[in-house]
Design an enzyme around this catalytic site. Sequence first.
Site, mmCIF file in Angstrom:
data_model
loop_
_atom_site.group_PDB
_atom_site.id
_atom_site.type_symbol
_atom_site.label_atom_id
_atom_site.label_comp_id
_atom_site.label_asym_id
_atom_site.label_seq_id
_atom_site.Cartn_x
_atom_site.Cartn_y
_atom_site.Cartn_z
ATOM 1 N N GLY A 176 -21.881 -8.777 -49.374
ATOM 2 C CA GLY A 176 -22.364 -9.719 -50.368
ATOM 3 C C GLY A 176 -23.266 -9.162 -51.445
ATOM 4 O O GLY A 176 -23.558 -9.866 -52.420
ATOM 5 N N GLU A 201 -21.445 -5.038 -44.250
ATOM 6 C CA GLU A 201 -20.030 -5.031 -44.651
ATOM 7 C C GLU A 201 -19.884 -5.145 -46.165
ATOM 8 O O GLU A 201 -19.261 -6.077 -46.669
ATOM 9 C CB GLU A 201 -19.297 -6.213 -44.001
ATOM 10 C CG GLU A 201 -19.366 -6.280 -42.503
ATOM 11 C CD GLU A 201 -18.891 -7.629 -41.955
ATOM 12 O OE1 GLU A 201 -18.605 -8.556 -42.752
ATOM 13 O OE2 GLU A 201 -18.812 -7.753 -40.727
ATOM 14 N N PRO A 202 -20.430 -4.223 -46.929
ATOM 15 C CA PRO A 202 -20.336 -4.363 -48.382
ATOM 16 C C PRO A 202 -18.956 -3.972 -48.896
ATOM 17 O O PRO A 202 -18.344 -3.019 -48.404
ATOM 18 C CB PRO A 202 -21.388 -3.362 -48.891
ATOM 19 C CG PRO A 202 -21.472 -2.333 -47.824
ATOM 20 C CD PRO A 202 -21.121 -2.992 -46.522
ATOM 21 N N GLY A 203 -18.469 -4.724 -49.839
ATOM 22 C CA GLY A 203 -17.227 -4.370 -50.517
ATOM 23 C C GLY A 203 -17.532 -4.072 -51.973
ATOM 24 O O GLY A 203 -17.595 -2.932 -52.426
ATOM 25 N N ARG A 204 -17.830 -5.147 -52.705
ATOM 26 C CA ARG A 204 -18.065 -5.053 -54.143
ATOM 27 C C ARG A 204 -19.123 -4.011 -54.507
ATOM 28 O O ARG A 204 -18.949 -3.252 -55.451
ATOM 29 C CB ARG A 204 -18.522 -6.430 -54.635
ATOM 30 C CG ARG A 204 -18.619 -6.565 -56.137
ATOM 31 C CD ARG A 204 -19.345 -7.859 -56.516
ATOM 32 N NE ARG A 204 -18.924 -9.013 -55.774
ATOM 33 C CZ ARG A 204 -18.014 -9.900 -56.175
ATOM 34 N NH1 ARG A 204 -17.437 -9.770 -57.334
ATOM 35 N NH2 ARG A 204 -17.696 -10.938 -55.425
ATOM 36 N N ARG A 264 -9.878 -12.281 -61.821
ATOM 37 C CA ARG A 264 -11.247 -12.791 -61.732
ATOM 38 C C ARG A 264 -11.681 -13.634 -62.937
ATOM 39 O O ARG A 264 -12.295 -14.679 -62.751
ATOM 40 C CB ARG A 264 -12.245 -11.650 -61.487
ATOM 41 C CG ARG A 264 -11.948 -10.848 -60.212
ATOM 42 C CD ARG A 264 -13.078 -9.926 -59.781
ATOM 43 N NE ARG A 264 -14.192 -10.676 -59.238
ATOM 44 C CZ ARG A 264 -15.268 -10.982 -59.891
ATOM 45 N NH1 ARG A 264 -15.443 -10.556 -61.125
ATOM 46 N NH2 ARG A 264 -16.207 -11.707 -59.334
ATOM 47 N N TYR A 317 -12.364 -17.247 -61.429
ATOM 48 C CA TYR A 317 -13.788 -17.578 -61.213
ATOM 49 C C TYR A 317 -14.571 -17.698 -62.522
ATOM 50 O O TYR A 317 -15.800 -17.750 -62.491
ATOM 51 C CB TYR A 317 -14.490 -16.486 -60.391
ATOM 52 C CG TYR A 317 -13.807 -16.052 -59.126
ATOM 53 C CD1 TYR A 317 -13.846 -16.835 -57.978
ATOM 54 C CD2 TYR A 317 -13.133 -14.833 -59.069
ATOM 55 C CE1 TYR A 317 -13.240 -16.415 -56.806
ATOM 56 C CE2 TYR A 317 -12.529 -14.407 -57.894
ATOM 57 C CZ TYR A 317 -12.580 -15.204 -56.772
ATOM 58 O OH TYR A 317 -11.975 -14.771 -55.612
ATOM 59 N N CYS A 332 2.406 -16.336 -68.963
ATOM 60 C CA CYS A 332 2.660 -17.633 -69.600
ATOM 61 C C CYS A 332 1.776 -18.736 -69.047
ATOM 62 O O CYS A 332 2.268 -19.698 -68.444
ATOM 63 C CB CYS A 332 4.131 -17.979 -69.448
ATOM 64 S SG CYS A 332 5.130 -16.727 -70.230
ATOM 65 N N GLU A 333 0.500 -18.595 -69.167
ATOM 66 C CA GLU A 333 -0.453 -19.634 -68.783
ATOM 67 C C GLU A 333 -1.622 -19.580 -69.756
ATOM 68 O O GLU A 333 -2.088 -18.489 -70.098
ATOM 69 C CB GLU A 333 -1.013 -19.378 -67.378
ATOM 70 C CG GLU A 333 0.046 -19.333 -66.310
ATOM 71 C CD GLU A 333 -0.363 -20.017 -65.017
ATOM 72 O OE1 GLU A 333 -1.363 -20.756 -65.009
ATOM 73 O OE2 GLU A 333 0.354 -19.800 -64.042
#
Length: 456
Positions: A280, A314-317, A353, A357, A383-384
């Site tokens: 986190g 448990e870091p990811g980012r 992202r 978000y 196409c959005e």
Amino acid sequence: MHLVRWSQHRRGRVGEGVLTGRAAGQRGSGAGTAKDLLFADAGLERRDGALLLSGVPLVEVAEQAGTPAFVYNAEAIRDRYRSLDIALGPVPHRICFAVKANGNLAVLRILRDLGAGADIVSSGEMARALAAGFDPEHIVFSGVGKTADELREAMRAGIGHLNVESAEELELVARIAEAEQAQVRIGIRVNPDVTTKTHPYISTGKSGIKFGLPTDQVVSAAEFVLRHSRLELTTLAMHLGSQLMDPEPFRQGIRRLLELVDRVRRAGITSLKVLDIGGGLGIRYSDEPTLEPAEFAAAIVPLLAPAGLTVYLEPGRFLVGSAGVLLTRVLYRKHSGGKEFVVVDAGMNDLVRPSHYQAYHEIVELVEQGRPGSKVDVVGPVCETGDFLALDRDLPGLKAGDGLAVLGAGAYGFVMASNYNSRTRPPEIIADNGKWWVARPREQVEGLFNSEKVSP
Ligand code: LLP
């Protein structure tokens, strides 16, 4: 639904003015523009207007590998890992990289070589982590919906800790352990009911969301484990959310976990060895103040040290987010309905992202052209209408053919990419001290449908 621009607590425009206070002070330099700080986090620099990542000219990568392409700075990943490892030095700890943030084998290998463990949430991630050479003992299997097959596979592979998230999962684990005659180390992921200030989609430690076991069910789950000779309760775990910049929720969550450690021990269970405080830690996407490892450690170590448990993180980012950029190229420019659009060759299928978000990602030229700037929407080819990388962004005058780097794309970038619109996923490239190499080639169109049939 109310969607906040959650990484955009902006006190001024990125790249303009001098930051004061925490963000600037953290680097110890006393001053630096927000863009300087973003560049320092990524290991980016400008030489004669050209953008370099770990000493590699990105314009060269874009020309030779094509765009869109993800490029990861190996040295920046190493720096991040080391800074966290050093900060946590006062307590016994293991940093288990959250593979979901970036599962590229070369990235995993960089972290494994530094001594990291891995945090996985599926048999796919388990296969990746094992293929990258992680010791199964150093792997934590998290996740709210593990299947029986996944649990069986994990036991056969000798995965270090299974973090269970419900009483039913625990019962299933016990049955499979019996059938497999396996000894299984169990972690209970607790929902500590802690509020975090982040995007609602990635806030995971509050009661009323799907993650973890509520605190009032933890002791009975621990007693269940005690009754099963094939199971051993080693860990209490939590994961509060992602992109967190405030240590206070960690402190609250740790206190709740430690209360539970006490209650579990008082129930006669003496096997707890690990406190897993999840991932986190946030990163800088624009000019927000960040949570630096030293500050994070200073807030949590005093709580953790007396417990005598090994701390898992448990870091990811934090480890990979800033280290990655997405290279893209301008296809067209157009004026429509009073707005300026810059159409680029990377879309929401490559980096979801911004549209998913409303996340802010800084965008910079691969070679500074010095053209006067204006406000533009940077949009992709999908196409959005929601297919954008930036809205109302002040950027220098861009023309067809210009190369751009989208920053902060090392975490939750490629791993969330899709083949929507039958677009092939970009290559993943490692830049390392002046050298670069393709760690995963661009997908080929035939690969997207060569297992399909047109009739029975
Ligand atoms: N551990 C568990 C159990 C997790 O669920 C997660 C992330 C992590 C660790 C790593 O969190 P980190 O250190 O990376 O914040 N796709 C979203 C982020 C989703 C995070 C999900 N869980 C995004 O692009 O912001």
